[in-house]
Each structure stands twice: as structure tokens, then as C-alpha cells.
Enzyme design. Structure first.
Site, short mmCIF file in Angstrom:
data_model
loop_
_atom_site.label_atom_id
_atom_site.label_comp_id
_atom_site.label_asym_id
_atom_site.label_seq_id
_atom_site.Cartn_x
_atom_site.Cartn_y
_atom_site.Cartn_z
N TYR A 297 -7.53 4.37 -25.31
CA TYR A 297 -8.00 3.02 -24.98
C TYR A 297 -8.66 2.41 -26.22
CZ TYR A 297 -9.92 -0.71 -22.06
OH TYR A 297 -10.21 -1.92 -21.49
N TYR A 347 -3.11 -6.44 -24.38
CA TYR A 347 -4.24 -5.88 -23.66
C TYR A 347 -4.06 -6.12 -22.17
CZ TYR A 347 -9.16 -4.87 -22.51
OH TYR A 347 -10.32 -4.35 -21.99
#
Length: 393
Positions: A297, A347
Site C-alpha cells: 500500500y 488509487y
């Protein structure tokens, strides 16, 4: 307490994504429907086969609304997981748990956002301008200018630099590795934009010491995956990505998603990802050295760096020595974010990482790691997160 996790009994059998853009021109329901239909088609399944849906609790699309749009005949299970970037791996885990418990047989997991043309998650949270509010954030951070995620992670980066001698060059190696992978991925928002280390250093500061290219891309789009039992997966279209391990973790001193109060910890450069990794690898009977490729992440470069330390790929403060030129690229010691990641692909709050982790197990990534057998994916790392280990059948 006995851990009842059963490795390799559940699988991801379908993946789907929309295009990633700055302006989708579509509702989040349309995006979610398109990604989910693509994932079902990928698995060779019909919407009528679906009886479960799991979403992020920040998503504007309700499970029942998506079910109706897809043509699901009987939704026997639906669930929410959150918040935000903490959710994707946990959403897959919840879907697997629902199948294991007999609450559903075929579960669609999705995330849909207009994160550029709609609500922008990099914006501030200025609902109040006075001290003495009803939360730690409103009282101790907001009135004094701490309004955005970028400001929070800039403080983390500065602390890590002060404590461990980390440099912008190290962060730049994360950014340039992700960009190199995006350049080989036609679906990435930064597919046509190359970036050298000089380009990285020339990018404007946004929250010192973080620069423009230390930040992820605000994106419109959606991703979805289909989860079912490993037994059923044998009869479907694609080779399954078996769920070897899944884990979630929340900090003892803060609730998941509340990043700003986490600055009041004794240490802000080690997160719940440390405990998360311990559970994840124990459940999978693996170590970090077993991982062939990782989708880490990366809302910011410093986020990825700290996870590499917390998860045990290197020791605390050792990322600057571990991350050398080429380390994180295909052919290096630990290829990460092989579709470009949040920094250069898009994203979608970590769901695009789950999709790419499955591609690596299938052998279909645009930046395929030869012989990849163990694919790690993480979802948010600060005061609460989740992670998966996926393996081939």
C-alpha cells in the site's frame, strides 16, 4: 487461543477493473457494475451465480444497489469493511469467511470511487476551526493546520529521516520503481510518463520532505474480485489464486482510520503493520523471505518504506540500506507494485493492488515476476490495516 484459519480453502477466481482516469464521467454505481461484470466474466460466472457482496464502508454504492444493477437474484450475504485503504484485503477475507461459514457461495468484492472528479481524499478535513472540539483531531491537530494526509505522512517521513538517516533518495527509489512498472502497464495513468531520479528530485515540494511524486494519484475508477471456495474454483475459467493467509490488525492506542492521533504515539515510525505481518506469516506458515512479489500500500512513498521494515523484509531503520537501485523492480530482491501502484497506476484505495496480486499468481501481469508463487498484498498500514498472501493452486 487456537487459530482456526484454514489455508488454501478459499480462492480469488475473477478480477475486473474499469479504466483509471481523472474524470470518469460515470456514477460510482456504474463504475462498480462495470468492474464487477468484468470480474464475473473473467471467472466465467453469471451474475445469477452471485449471492454475496462485500464493499468498503466508505463506498457510496450499497451492496443491494450493486446487486440490483448486476441482476443478482438472491443476495444472501452482504457486508461492509473499512475504512478506506484499510479495507481491500480485509474485504477479501470477509468474503472468504462468508463462504466458509456457508452464508454465501460466490461473493463479489468491490471498491468504486470518483476520487478525482468527485470527493478528493487528499483534501483537508476542515469542518471546524476552533480548539476544544469533540475529538483529539479537532482539538490538537485541525486548529493548528494539520488538515491533510500528506501533512501527516510528511511528519512521519521527517521523523524517520531524523531517527534513521533515511534520505529523499531512498523515497525516490520507491517512486521510480513504481513509475517504471507503470510505463509497461497500458492501464496505468502514468503509462506514458517516464521518470528519472532527477525528475523526482525536481518535482515540487508539497509537504516537506515529501514531493509531488511521493504522493499517490487521485483517481476515478473501480476494481472488483470474485471469491469462492477452492473446490468450486477448479471448475471455473481461470487458474485460482488461493488465499494462503489473511490478517487484520488495529493499533491498541487508536482506532483504524484515525491517522492524525497516531502522531501522539511514542513512535510514529512503526505501525500496526508489524503485528499484522506476524499474524499473516504465522497463519500462512511462511516468512517474508518466501514472498516473490508484493503489492505494498503506497498512498505515499514513506508508507511503503515503513511497511517493508514492519513486515520484516528489513529491520527497523534499515530500509535505506535495503532499498538500493533496482531492489524493488522486477528482477530485484523484492519487486513491488508491479502495475505501478497507487503512485503511478491509480488509487482505488488498494483494490487495484489485490487485482495485480492475482495477476502475478496467474502469470499475466504486464511486469510478470518469473515463477512467482507467493504474492503479498497489503491494505493501509497505520493504526489499522489488512493483508493477504496469495498462492497458486
Amino acid at each position: 487461543m487456537r487459530d482456526a484459519w484454514r489455508p488454501d480453502t478459499m480462492a480469488v477466481v475473477g478480477i475486473g477493473s474499469t479504466d483509471f482516469s481523472k474524470a470518469s464521467g460515470r456514477s460510482t454505481l456504474t463504475l462498480a457494475t462495470q468492474a464487477s461484470l468484468a470480474a464475473l466474466a473473467d471467472a466465467g460466472l453469471d451474475p445469477k451465480d452471485v449471492d454475496g457482496i462485500v464493499r468498503c464502508d466508505m463506498d457510496t454504492v450499497a451492496p443491494v444497489a450493486l446487486g440490483e444493477a448486476l441482476g443478482v437474484e438472491n443476495l444472501t450475504y452482504w457486508g461492509d469493511v473499512g475504512p478506506g485503504g484499510s479495507a481491500p484485503a480485509a474485504m477479501v477475507a470477509q468474503a472468504a469467511a462468508a463462504v466458509a461459514a456457508g452464508l454465501a457461495s460466490t461473493v463479489v468484492v468491490f471498491r468504486s470511487i470518483n476520487g478525482r472528479s468527485g470527493e478528493r481524499y487528499g483534501a483537508g478535513y476542515a469542518q471546524s476551526t476552533r480548539a476544544g472540539g469533540s475529538s483529539t483531531y479537532e482539538e490538537m491537530f485541525l486548529p493548528y493546520g494539520m488538515q491533510t494526509p500528506g501533512q501527516y505522512f510528511a511528519m512521519v517521513a521527517r521523523r524517520h529521516m531524523a531517527d534513521h538517516g533515511t534520505t529523499s533518495e531512498t523515497l525516490g527509489r520507491i517512486a521510480t520503481a513504481c513509475r517504471k512498472h507503470a510505463n509497461a502497464n497500458p492501464a496505468a495513468q502514468m503509462h506514458h510518463r517516464t521518470m528519472t531520479m532527477d525528475d523526482y528530485h525536481a518535482s515540487r515540494p508539497l509537504a516537506t520532505p515529501l514531493r509531488l511524486f511521493d504522493f499517490c494519484l487521485e483517481t476515478d475508477g473501480a476494481c472488483a474480485v470474485v471469491v469462492t471456495s477452492a473446490e468450486r474454483a477448479r471448475d471455473l475459467r481461470q487458474p485460482p489464486a488461493l488465499i494462503r493467509s489473511a490478517a487484520q490488525s488495529g493499533g491498541a492506542d487508536a482506532q483504524p482510520g484515525q491517522m492524525f492521533p497516531a502522531l501522539m504515539r511514542d513512535s510514529i515510525t512503526t505501525w500496526s503493520s508489524r503485528a499484522l505481518g506476524e499474524v499473516l506469516f504465522r497463519r500462512g506458515d511462511m516468512t517474508p523471505q518466501d514472498v516473490d512479489v508484493a503489492q505494498i500500500y503506497d498512498c505515499f512513498t514513506i508508507t511503503a518504506l515503513i511497511q517493508l521494515e514492519d513486515l520484516g523484509f528489513c529491520g527497523a531503520g534499515e530500509a535505506k540500506d535495503f532499498i538500493q537501485e533496482g531492489t524493488l523492480e522486477v528482477g530485484g530482491a523484492l519487486p513491488i507494485n508491479t502495475s505501478g501502484g497507487h503512485l503511478s497506476e491509480g488509487y482505488i484505495h488498494g483494490m487495484n493492488h489485490v487485482v495485480e496480486a492475482v495477476r502475478q499468481i496467474r502469470g499475466t501481469s504486464t511486469n510478470q515476476v518469473p515463477g512467482a508463487e507467493v504474492s503479498l498484498v497489503t491494505s493501509a498500514p497505520t493504526t489499522g490495516g489488512s493483508a493477504l498472501l496469495l498462492v497458486g493452486a
